[in-house]
Design a protein around this motif. Sequence first.
Motif, short mmCIF file in Angstrom:
data_model
loop_
_atom_site.label_atom_id
_atom_site.label_comp_id
_atom_site.label_asym_id
_atom_site.label_seq_id
_atom_site.Cartn_x
_atom_site.Cartn_y
_atom_site.Cartn_z
N ALA A 1 0.83 -1.21 0.00
CA ALA A 1 0.00 0.00 0.00
C ALA A 1 0.87 1.26 0.00
CB ALA A 1 -0.93 -0.01 1.20
N LEU A 2 1.92 1.27 0.80
CA LEU A 2 2.79 2.45 0.86
C LEU A 2 3.50 2.68 -0.47
CD1 LEU A 2 4.36 2.03 4.41
CD2 LEU A 2 3.00 3.98 3.63
N LEU A 3 4.02 1.62 -1.08
CA LEU A 3 4.73 1.78 -2.35
C LEU A 3 3.79 2.22 -3.47
CD1 LEU A 3 7.14 -1.31 -2.26
CD2 LEU A 3 7.70 1.09 -1.86
N VAL A 4 2.59 1.65 -3.50
CA VAL A 4 1.61 2.06 -4.51
C VAL A 4 1.23 3.53 -4.32
CG1 VAL A 4 -0.74 1.71 -5.36
CG2 VAL A 4 0.71 -0.26 -4.87
N ALA A 5 1.07 3.94 -3.07
CA ALA A 5 0.76 5.35 -2.79
C ALA A 5 1.88 6.26 -3.28
CB ALA A 5 0.51 5.55 -1.29
N LEU A 6 3.13 5.86 -3.07
CA LEU A 6 4.26 6.68 -3.54
C LEU A 6 4.27 6.78 -5.06
CD1 LEU A 6 7.16 5.48 -1.19
CD2 LEU A 6 5.89 7.64 -1.09
N ILE A 7 3.92 5.69 -5.73
CA ILE A 7 3.84 5.74 -7.20
C ILE A 7 2.77 6.72 -7.64
CG2 ILE A 7 3.24 4.39 -9.25
CD1 ILE A 7 4.49 1.95 -7.86
N PHE A 8 1.63 6.68 -7.00
CA PHE A 8 0.55 7.62 -7.33
C PHE A 8 0.98 9.06 -7.07
CE2 PHE A 8 -2.95 4.24 -6.52
CZ PHE A 8 -2.76 3.75 -7.81
N TYR A 9 1.69 9.30 -5.97
CA TYR A 9 2.15 10.65 -5.66
C TYR A 9 3.13 11.15 -6.71
CZ TYR A 9 0.01 10.75 -1.02
OH TYR A 9 -0.90 10.77 0.02
N ASP A 10 4.01 10.28 -7.19
CA ASP A 10 4.95 10.68 -8.25
C ASP A 10 4.21 11.03 -9.53
OD1 ASP A 10 7.16 10.44 -6.66
OD2 ASP A 10 7.71 8.43 -7.36
N ILE A 11 3.15 10.28 -9.82
CA ILE A 11 2.36 10.57 -11.02
C ILE A 11 1.63 11.90 -10.89
CG2 ILE A 11 0.39 9.80 -12.40
CD1 ILE A 11 1.18 6.91 -11.73
#
Length: 364
Positions: free
Chosen positions: A174-184
Motif C-alpha cells: 500500500a505504501l509503495l503504490v501510494a508513492l507511485i501515485f504521488y509521483d504521477i
Amino acid sequence: MKCRSCEHENPDGTNFCMNCGHEFFQRENFHHEKFSIFYWFAEKADGLPREKRSVDPKLRNIFSRVFRKHTDTEAERLFIVGTALTTPKIEEVTDTWPKPWLFSRVFIIAIIAYIGLYIGVSIFNNINFVPGLIVVGAFAVPFTTLIFFWEMNAPQNIAIYKIVYVVFIGGIIALLVALIFYDILGRNNINPITIGITEELAKVIAVIFFVRNIKYRYVLNGLLIGAAIGAGFAAFETAGYALRSLLSGSFHSLYFTILFRSIFAPGGHVAWAALTGAAICIVQGENHFNLNMLLRPKFIGIFFLVVAMHALWDSPLHGIYPIGQILLMSGSWFIVFLLIRFGLKEIANKKWELSQHPMEPKPS
C-alpha cells in the motif's frame, strides 16, 4: 470441565467454553457494566431498543469480557484458529456478537514494552533504545486494533501468522503504490482530496491482492484483511513521522508524534482500510475478483465515504483538530460496527441456506 450448553470438554479453570463461548461462572455484580460508555455507544450502533433485544450476545455487551480473568489456555485456544485443522465449518460458526478480550491484553503488553524502552531512553540516556521505542510506539495501537478485528472474525478462518504476513507485506504494498501515485500526481496536485483518494486506493489495491480468490469471501474477512493492511500502513507511516520528528526536533517532539498518532490510529488508516476491505468482499461475494466489481454502487459508496473522511481528517480548516478527528473516528467505528453486524447476518443466512439445502454425500 464439561460445558452445559454444548457438552464440550474444557480444561479445568477455564471461565468460558472454548467451543461455544458459554460462560461457566456468572458474576452477581455484573449489572453495573451496562452503564459503561462503551455500552452506550455500542447500543446506538446496534440500533435496537432494549425491549426488542434477544437473549443472544449483542453489541451492547461486546466488551463484557475485557475486565474478566482469563487463563493462558484460553489465549492459546484463540491463537490456533484459522489453520486447516482448526477452522470450523460454517455450520459450526456462531453468528452472535463475539466478545473479544485478547486485544486488551496485547495493548497492556505493548504499553509495558514501550514504558521500558522509554525508561531506557529518557532516564538512562541510551540511544540504542530509540529504534525499539519508535517501532513499538508505532505498532502498539494499530496492532491492538487489528487483534480486535481478528477476534471479531467469527468464521475463524484466518490464522494469526497470515495476519502478521498481511500487516507487513500488505502495508508495504500500500505504501509503495501510494508513492507511485504521488509521483504521477506531482507535488503541485497534492491536497487533502488527492491524498485521500491516493492512499485509500493504494490500500484497496493491497486488499484486492489478498482477497482476489474466494478463500476470504466473508464480509468479516474483508474487515480483517483491510484492518491488517491499514495497521501496517499506519504503523510504518507513524514510525517514519516519529523519526522525522526526532531528526528535526527533539525527544519531546518524538514522544508527542507517537502519542497523538497512536490516539487516533484506530479511527484512521485501520478503520478506513477495514471498511473498503469489507466493501470489496460484499461486491465479490463467492466469485473470483474482477475490476468491474469496483464499479458497483455498494463499493463506490463506501470507498468515497472513506475518501471523504480521510480528506476531512487532513483538512487544514481551523478548529477541526482534534474535535474533527474525534467525530470522524466515532463515525468510522459506527460504520465498522454496522458492517460487523452485516457480516454476522451474512453468516446466519449462509447457515440457514445450508440447513435448507444440505450437501448430499459424494458416492464412494
